[in-house]
Design an enzyme around this catalytic site. Structure first.
Site, PDB file in Angstrom:
ATOM      1  CG  ASP A 267      12.345  -8.779  31.876  1.00  0.00           C
ATOM      2  OD1 ASP A 267      13.255  -7.928  31.831  1.00  0.00           O
ATOM      3  OD2 ASP A 267      11.953  -9.295  32.932  1.00  0.00           O
ATOM      4  CE  LYS A 268      19.870 -11.329  33.081  1.00  0.00           C
ATOM      5  NZ  LYS A 268      20.488 -11.079  34.405  1.00  0.00           N
TER       6      LYS A 268
END
Length: 531
Positions: free
Chosen positions: A157-158
């Site tokens: 994820d980010k």
């Protein structure tokens, strides 16, 4: 043509005795050029096959094929029309592509996750650009990653880092210096460790046995909440509640030192003020500075905290409660209790001995599981932190695997990194010679261990330590959840047993923040998303 093609009547059938006049009148002008003679005749003669009414499934198949041809680029016979060359551009020499696994590492700071997510900068977009510039992907295939069959072992994820991750695609690898050339076109925070030939059917996500993630966290995260916070008042409202001897000792010393720091600030303000006239603006500025002075001393006291042996053992027992096959519907987004994909198997979840970095005590949390869902690890970390801070029995973890839906905040992404994906079953298949591709090398990161450790320390660990010290990311997160009260956090203290306030409360709608919306954008199923 619509998928529901039940009204389509082939041209030329209106005069056939096998088709009624009513059916013939439903034929449209658009159907006059349709020819179903290519469809299977199921034992009929050619003439009979031409006369018979095609089945609905045959009509659908023909309609879909016709639509596909209509939407494809123009073709020359059975071949795609080649990309037009720019003025002065020389056509590239055709080179063979090979199915390979690229072993990579990256610091996720500044990137919106690993997977392509236009228009955001991602790890894959940076890698793909470097592949093209280094000649590992031809210019004809440079406009679409799908042409290279790009896949990944773990979709981080980010802001999530990876010491080791793996992507698979088709590359031109004739150049013996191709790894060095690709790295030359990558930023320092993204590295390609090596390229390994794989079997042609290799899919890194499905052939990956398990993944190991690490979460770095300062030990002060497990301290009880500050005595003046809403969380402290909420937990102490329960009969017999206590923050423990180590918690009481810490906050007694910390509050004394904070009071001294504020007294020194007041004295400094008194000696530096040269005018007897005060304005509202001046008063507000002094109050703002006083508040900052108090917060800075509070943070310094937390950094000086050293976890006790008893608290450390209780934390280890808490994380161990995650091991096994559990229902993690409360630890991700968009999953219900009855959703089979919410069940995940955790092999181990361990807590390291404390380590002092820049005068701050850190713990390394390592979780080894088959696969993880979006935010799952970050929510698991938060849940364990809440139990330690609120001095709640470890049995509360098991209650979150039940049907009651609760809100568990996600810990900051800063401390999370993918240590490595594991391909033991795939490697055993190659070793035993069962596969026709047994000559292919095993997928193993061990040969790059020295480079990986250096990279982790310089581009991941050091950045995590420095970022936390500068931005106080985790401390701000903890202060934020300490302001929650009511059902938002009361369930952690009261439990989720039948008849509890949380169990009898109406179902609450899941609230997505901007990070959640971005992560889910265009992907829908978060079963493939990790972290």
């Amino acid at each position: 043509m619509s998928e529901d093609a039940s009204t389509v009547t082939p041209a030329g059938e209106a005069t056939s005795t096998s088709i009624t006049a009513t059916t013939a009148t439903t034929a449209t002008n658009a159907d006059e050029n349709l020819d179903f003679t290519h469809l299977p005749n199921n034992g009929l003669t050619t003439d009979d096959a031409k006369k018979r009414q095609p089945s609905r499934s045959e009509q659908r198949a023909y309609g879909k094929a016709n639509n596909k041809r209509a939407n494809e680029p123009e073709r020359d016979g059975n071949k795609r029309v080649k990309r037009e060359l720019a003025p002065g551009e020389v056509a590239e020499e055709k080179k063979p592509k090979r199915k390979v696994a690229c072993m990579i590492g990256y610091c996720g700071t500044g990137y919106h996750g690993i997977q392509f997510n236009h228009p955001h900068d991602t790890i894959e977009s940076a890698l793909f650009d470097a592949f093209v510039k280094a000649g590992a992907i031809s210019k004809d295939n440079s406009d679409d990653p799908k042409k290279s069959s790009l896949q990944r072992a773990a979709r981080t994820d980010k802001g999530v880092h990876a010491a080791c991750n793996l992507i698979s695609l088709k590359l031109i690898i004739e150049d013996p210096q191709i790894v060095q050339k690709i790295n030359a076109h990558l930023p320092d925070q993204i590295r390609l460790w090596g390229i390994v030939r794989t079997i042609n059917s290799f899919n890194p996500r499905t052939l990956c046995d398990s993944r190991v993630y690490e979460y770095l966290i300062p030990s002060y995260a497990f301290l009880p909440p500050a005595p003046e916070s809403a969380a402290y008042k909420m937990m102490m409202s329960k009969e017999g509640a206590t923050i423990g001897q180590d918690g009481e000792a810490f906050w007694k010393t910390a509050n004394h030192n904070i009071a001294e720091a504020l007294a020194a600030f007041e004295k400094d303000v008194a000696t530096t003020t040269t005018t007897t006239t005060t304005t509202t603006t001046m008063i507000e500025e002094v109050e703002a500075k006083r508040s900052r002075a108090g917060k800075m001393e509070d943070y310094r006291q937390k950094l000086a905290y050293r976890i006790s042996a008893d608290r450390l053992e209780r934390i280890r027992a808490t994380f161990k409660a995650y091991e096994g096959n559990k229902n993690y519907h409360n630890y991700t987004l968009g999953k219900g209790f009855r959703d089979p994909s919410a069940k995940r198997f955790i092999k181990t979840f361990t807590v390291s001995d404390p380590k002092i970095i820049n005068d701050t005590e850190w713990l390394s949390l390592k979780v080894h599981g088959q696969s993880f869902m979006l935010h799952q690890i970050r929510k698991m970390v938060t849940m364990a932190v809440l139990l330690a801070r609120y001095n709640v029995p470890v049995e509360r973890i098991a209650e979150t695997f039940g049907p009651v839906k609760v809100n568990i905040p996600k810990a900051p992404s800063l401390g999370l990194l993918l240590e490595r994906p594991i391909f033991d079953a795939y490697n055993r298949k190659l070793e035993t010679g069962i596969s026709a591709d047994a000559a292919k090398p095993a997928l193993n990161f061990d040969k790059y261990e020295t480079e990986i450790e250096d990279f982790k320390m310089k581009h991941i660990y050091d950045k995590i330590y420095a970022e936390e010290e500068k931005e106080q990311t985790l401390d701000r997160f903890l202060q934020f959840i300490d302001t929650w009260d009511g059902l938002d956090m009361q369930w952690v203290i009261d439990g989720l047993s039948e008849g509890s306030a949380a169990a009898t409360a109406p179902a609450r709608k899941e609230v997505l923040d901007e990070e959640d919306k971005e992560a889910l954008q265009g992907h829908g199923n978060n079963a493939e998303m990790e972290g």
